[in-house]
Design a protein around this motif. Structure first.
Motif, PDB file in Angstrom:
ATOM      1  N   LEU B 117      -3.579  10.690  -6.975  1.00  0.00           N
ATOM      2  CA  LEU B 117      -3.923   9.288  -6.726  1.00  0.00           C
ATOM      3  C   LEU B 117      -2.732   8.361  -6.925  1.00  0.00           C
ATOM      4  CD1 LEU B 117      -7.483   8.813  -8.215  1.00  0.00           C
ATOM      5  CD2 LEU B 117      -6.821   8.915  -5.820  1.00  0.00           C
ATOM      6  N   GLY B 118      -1.808   8.744  -7.803  1.00  0.00           N
ATOM      7  CA  GLY B 118      -0.689   7.872  -8.141  1.00  0.00           C
ATOM      8  C   GLY B 118       0.154   7.523  -6.928  1.00  0.00           C
ATOM      9  N   ASP B 119       0.568   8.559  -6.190  1.00  0.00           N
ATOM     10  CA  ASP B 119       1.421   8.279  -5.029  1.00  0.00           C
ATOM     11  C   ASP B 119       0.653   7.501  -3.969  1.00  0.00           C
ATOM     12  OD1 ASP B 119       0.008  10.793  -4.587  1.00  0.00           O
ATOM     13  OD2 ASP B 119       1.136  10.907  -2.717  1.00  0.00           O
ATOM     14  N   LYS B 120      -0.641   7.781  -3.845  1.00  0.00           N
ATOM     15  CA  LYS B 120      -1.462   7.042  -2.867  1.00  0.00           C
ATOM     16  C   LYS B 120      -1.543   5.553  -3.252  1.00  0.00           C
ATOM     17  CE  LYS B 120      -2.492  10.318  -0.125  1.00  0.00           C
ATOM     18  NZ  LYS B 120      -1.122  10.767  -0.458  1.00  0.00           N
ATOM     19  N   ALA B 121      -1.718   5.305  -4.548  1.00  0.00           N
ATOM     20  CA  ALA B 121      -1.830   3.915  -5.004  1.00  0.00           C
ATOM     21  C   ALA B 121      -0.500   3.186  -4.813  1.00  0.00           C
ATOM     22  CB  ALA B 121      -2.259   3.877  -6.470  1.00  0.00           C
ATOM     23  N   LEU B 122       0.587   3.907  -5.052  1.00  0.00           N
ATOM     24  CA  LEU B 122       1.906   3.294  -4.871  1.00  0.00           C
ATOM     25  C   LEU B 122       2.144   2.962  -3.392  1.00  0.00           C
ATOM     26  CD1 LEU B 122       4.680   2.414  -5.891  1.00  0.00           C
ATOM     27  CD2 LEU B 122       5.419   4.809  -5.819  1.00  0.00           C
ATOM     28  N   GLN B 123       1.802   3.908  -2.520  1.00  0.00           N
ATOM     29  CA  GLN B 123       1.952   3.630  -1.088  1.00  0.00           C
ATOM     30  C   GLN B 123       1.099   2.436  -0.670  1.00  0.00           C
ATOM     31  OE1 GLN B 123       1.080   7.500   0.537  1.00  0.00           O
ATOM     32  NE2 GLN B 123       2.977   8.346  -0.321  1.00  0.00           N
ATOM     33  N   ALA B 124      -0.108   2.376  -1.238  1.00  0.00           N
ATOM     34  CA  ALA B 124      -0.988   1.242  -0.917  1.00  0.00           C
ATOM     35  C   ALA B 124      -0.373  -0.068  -1.385  1.00  0.00           C
ATOM     36  CB  ALA B 124      -2.362   1.450  -1.556  1.00  0.00           C
ATOM     37  N   ALA B 125       0.302  -0.050  -2.535  1.00  0.00           N
ATOM     38  CA  ALA B 125       0.934  -1.262  -3.054  1.00  0.00           C
ATOM     39  C   ALA B 125       2.092  -1.685  -2.149  1.00  0.00           C
ATOM     40  CB  ALA B 125       1.415  -1.022  -4.489  1.00  0.00           C
ATOM     41  N   ILE B 126       2.861  -0.701  -1.675  1.00  0.00           N
ATOM     42  CA  ILE B 126       3.981  -1.022  -0.779  1.00  0.00           C
ATOM     43  C   ILE B 126       3.456  -1.536   0.565  1.00  0.00           C
ATOM     44  CG2 ILE B 126       5.999  -0.073   0.433  1.00  0.00           C
ATOM     45  CD1 ILE B 126       6.346   1.869  -1.977  1.00  0.00           C
ATOM     46  N   ASP B 127       2.402  -0.888   1.080  1.00  0.00           N
ATOM     47  CA  ASP B 127       1.765  -1.376   2.317  1.00  0.00           C
ATOM     48  C   ASP B 127       1.328  -2.836   2.141  1.00  0.00           C
ATOM     49  OD1 ASP B 127       2.069   1.092   3.486  1.00  0.00           O
ATOM     50  OD2 ASP B 127      -0.012   1.743   3.145  1.00  0.00           O
ATOM     51  N   ASP B 128       0.736  -3.109   0.972  1.00  0.00           N
ATOM     52  CA  ASP B 128       0.232  -4.445   0.678  1.00  0.00           C
ATOM     53  C   ASP B 128       1.384  -5.457   0.656  1.00  0.00           C
ATOM     54  OD1 ASP B 128      -1.772  -6.358  -0.164  1.00  0.00           O
ATOM     55  OD2 ASP B 128      -0.900  -6.231  -2.185  1.00  0.00           O
ATOM     56  N   TYR B 129       2.531  -5.033   0.118  1.00  0.00           N
ATOM     57  CA  TYR B 129       3.712  -5.909   0.089  1.00  0.00           C
ATOM     58  C   TYR B 129       4.128  -6.286   1.507  1.00  0.00           C
ATOM     59  CZ  TYR B 129       8.711  -6.959   0.112  1.00  0.00           C
ATOM     60  OH  TYR B 129       9.932  -7.528   0.370  1.00  0.00           O
ATOM     61  N   PHE B 130       4.181  -5.286   2.392  1.00  0.00           N
ATOM     62  CA  PHE B 130       4.566  -5.578   3.780  1.00  0.00           C
ATOM     63  C   PHE B 130       3.523  -6.477   4.457  1.00  0.00           C
ATOM     64  CE2 PHE B 130       7.160  -1.576   3.451  1.00  0.00           C
ATOM     65  CZ  PHE B 130       8.390  -2.185   3.673  1.00  0.00           C
ATOM     66  N   ASP B 131       2.266  -6.184   4.226  1.00  0.00           N
ATOM     67  CA  ASP B 131       1.188  -6.992   4.826  1.00  0.00           C
ATOM     68  C   ASP B 131       1.280  -8.447   4.382  1.00  0.00           C
ATOM     69  OD1 ASP B 131       0.271  -4.809   6.070  1.00  0.00           O
ATOM     70  OD2 ASP B 131      -1.540  -4.534   4.820  1.00  0.00           O
ATOM     71  N   LYS B 132       1.412  -8.616   3.052  1.00  0.00           N
ATOM     72  CA  LYS B 132       1.432  -9.968   2.493  1.00  0.00           C
ATOM     73  C   LYS B 132       2.565 -10.794   3.077  1.00  0.00           C
ATOM     74  CE  LYS B 132      -0.542  -9.892  -2.127  1.00  0.00           C
ATOM     75  NZ  LYS B 132      -0.196  -9.500  -3.497  1.00  0.00           N
ATOM     76  N   ASN B 133       3.715 -10.139   3.291  1.00  0.00           N
ATOM     77  CA  ASN B 133       4.884 -10.856   3.779  1.00  0.00           C
ATOM     78  C   ASN B 133       5.009 -10.800   5.300  1.00  0.00           C
ATOM     79  OD1 ASN B 133       6.420 -11.743   1.256  1.00  0.00           O
ATOM     80  ND2 ASN B 133       5.824  -9.640   0.807  1.00  0.00           N
ATOM     81  N   LYS B 134       3.934 -10.313   5.923  1.00  0.00           N
ATOM     82  CA  LYS B 134       3.895 -10.201   7.383  1.00  0.00           C
ATOM     83  C   LYS B 134       5.139  -9.503   7.925  1.00  0.00           C
ATOM     84  CE  LYS B 134       0.560 -13.790   8.250  1.00  0.00           C
ATOM     85  NZ  LYS B 134       0.134 -13.901   6.860  1.00  0.00           N
ATOM     86  N   LEU B 135       5.524  -8.441   7.226  1.00  0.00           N
ATOM     87  CA  LEU B 135       6.676  -7.658   7.665  1.00  0.00           C
ATOM     88  C   LEU B 135       6.175  -6.373   8.323  1.00  0.00           C
ATOM     89  CD1 LEU B 135       8.811  -7.976   4.402  1.00  0.00           C
ATOM     90  CD2 LEU B 135       9.327  -9.051   6.593  1.00  0.00           C
TER      91      LEU B 135
END
Lengths: 389, 209
Positions: B117-135
């Protein structure tokens, strides 16, 4: 490091009286089946032990067979159904919170053509006799319901269940492993056909179990031995007796016969004191089957927002030994079948811890445990995404 | 205390003293990206919150509901990511469960699922960063190869199930219903599953002769 053993439903420490009996037996190597003196001495000792055991359960010594464990006793009863010659598909009924020794044996029977009914319990973890009546079939030949549950300690209405079974001439077996030495269990007055016991849940060693069959000589025909061979165990369980285990079991039974009432009230006081302390010191908990009749030593508690294995290992670091119904501890991915049977909230099963007290525990153990438990729980809640701050 | 604990010393130490854990409520950490995976019903749930600076992860805080090895895995992951001034987003995105298990010095076979779950949660956090910044998200993988076309089950799905403990085909089928429609993919699905069983469990599964 403290050593506080609160896992007495898993196994119990051996009584000093039983240790003495074991030591004495180590040099008595005779085979109880031998006619010579060495054999006769041992035969006498195991006869005395069986009488002590029979007396604790208020039965006739001839109706008890020694086995290697309660799992063997349970297997003997259930698998006998496979060998009876029925001209119909026989049905057996068990509860859905049985120990794996019944549950998985019943599943094996189901794979081999037996019709198996898994009877659900109510939210208190107790079988409703009315539900049992509804589940009965014309083809029901065996009912096996445990006396007390190992995980949550609930006591089943064995008398009512037994009456329902025996009125219809259905063989009624109860896995009484968790009852022995922690409750009164009187085979003569209970309406049962058979019961399984285990020595190591009652302060005697592992490797020795017991099968009680009421009126064994008459009922023998319903039982097929798992092990064929010599004449031991009334022909129902061949193999040279575990003489060391039997005498130790006898010593524990002799002690228990004298002290059972004191033991019961001692355990109940400890358990109640523990639960009161936990309730007052730790928020967001649920005591399973709290209002149901329970064996006096068992307390099963779910701690919200956190997971059982990490609680168990946290307590282990403080020298406190408990067990959990969490999936992570079982090796499978499924949490306890018992907690999930009584609680629709799966999270509760993942966060459940069983504290099972024994005669070697005292009030200072309770105090220390609650203190450490409160700390472990609050540390884990601090890092849980589920806790509300 | 005896030396043989349920896990190795490294896991034990991460469990006893978890690193980079966030003990306050999640809102008070002003995250650039947040990822939450798992559910209480499954017995495992992880929340990872990151801060990003110059394309590197400059801060990593987490919360976990789970067993000792789930807690230790997240703690270890946070250490891996923050080492030497923080991993680049790309490096962090590429972390696999195997990397975490290796870093911890091994986990018992039945605990491997606790670390996925750890790597999945980290990937989700990075995805969220890109989404939030519309990148644009350069790391989100192209879809993994589809094995079961009837039910649209990919190789990645099978890999995840194996990590979650599906070590025989019966279990895989119970969980995914793979090759229960036309059945044509069965041999291929078995091979793919076996590939990952060999990879993750080779030394720990008892194989009777």
């Amino acid at each position: 490091m403290k050593n506080i053993y609160l896992d007495n439903n898993a196994t119990t420490p051996i009584l000093p009286e039983a240790i003495i009996a074991i030591e004495d037996m180590l040099t008595n190597y005779g085979n109880p089946s031998s006619m010579h003196e060495a054999g006769r001495i041992v035969k006498e000792k195991i006869t005395a032990a069986s009488e002590n055991i029979a007396s604790l359960f208020n039965g006739n010594a001839d109706d008890f067979i020694f086995t290697s464990c309660a799992t063997e006793s349970n297997n003997t009863i259930l698998k006998s159904v496979l060998f009876q010659k029925y001209n119909f598909t026989p049905n057996i009924i068990i509860s859905n919170i049985e120990h794996p020794a019944i549950l998985n044996t019943a599943k094996f029977l189901a794979k081999n053509g037996i019709d198996v009914t898994f009877l659900p319990v109510n939210s208190n973890g107790v079988i409703e006799p009315e539900d049992l009546k509804k589940a009965l079939k014309d083809t029901t030949v065996l009912i096996s319901i445990m006396t007390a549950n190992n995980e949550i300690g609930t006591i089943q209405p064995i008398e009512e269940i037994g009456k329902i079974a025996l009125e219809r001439e259905i063989f009624f077996h109860t896995d009484a492993v968790q009852a022995a030495g922690m409750m009164n269990f009187d085979v003569s007055s209970l309406p049962i056909s058979a019961a399984s016991f285990s020595a190591h849940k009652m302060y005697a060693p592992k490797g020795i179990g017991l099968l009680y069959i009421k009126n064994l000589q008459k009922q023998k025909k319903h039982i097929t031995p798992l092990l064929h061979g010599g004449h031991q165990g009334n022909g129902l369980r061949a193999g040279t007796e575990n003489t060391i285990g039997i005498v130790a079991y006898g010593a524990a039974a002799e002690y228990m016969k004298k002290n059972l009432d004191t033991e019961i009230s001692y355990l109940k006081n400890l358990r109640d004191s523990f639960e009161n302390k936990v309730k007052s010191e730790i928020p967001d908990i649920k005591i399973h089957a709290e209002s149901a009749p329970r064996k006096p030593n068992t307390s099963n508690i779910s701690f919200k927002y956190i997971e059982g294995e990490s609680i168990l290992l946290g307590l282990d670091m403080d020298g406190i030994k408990v067990s959990t119904g969490s999936a992570c501890s079982t090796g499978s991915l499924d949490p306890s079948h018992v907690i999930t049977a009584i609680d629709t909230d799966v999270e509760a099963a993942h966060g459940s811890i069983r504290f099972s007290f024994g005669r070697t525990n005292d009030e200072s153990d309770i105090k220390y445990t609650v203190e450490k438990l409160a700390k472990v729980v609050s540390n884990l809640r601090e890092i849980s995404p589920l806790s509300k701050k | 205390m005896s030396t043989n604990w349920a896990y190795n010393d490294n896991v034990k130490s991460h469990f006893q003293n978890p690193k980079n854990v966030w003990k306050e409520n999640e809102e008070s950490f002003d995250a650039d990206g947040k990822g939450e995976v798992g559910s209480p019903a499954c017995g495992d749930m992880m929340l990872i919150m990151i801060k990003v600076k110059d394309n590197r992860i400059s801060d990593f805080k987490w919360k976990t509901f789970g067993c000792a090895s789930a807690i230790a895995s997240t703690s270890a992951l946070s250490e891996m990511v923050l080492k030497d001034g923080g991993m680049t987003l790309e490096e962090a995105y590429k972390i696999t469960p195997e990397d975490i298990i290796k870093y911890l010095g091994g986990l018992p076979a039945n605990k491997i699922h606790c670390s996925v779950l750890g790597d999945k949660a980290l990937q989700a956090a990075i995805d969220d960063y890109f989404d939030k910044n519309k990148l644009a998200n350069p790391f989100k993988q192209a879809v993994s190869e589809i094995i079961c076309h009837c039910l649209n089950i990919t190789e990645e799905d099978i890999r995840m199930e194996v990590l979650e403990g599906a070590v025989d085909f019966e279990t895989l089928q119970q969980r995914t219903k793979i090759s229960t429609v036309c059945g044509k993919c069965k041999d291929n699905a078995k091979n793919v599953q076996q590939k990952y069983i060999d990879k993750y469990y080779a030394e720990t599964i008892y194989k009777p002769e």
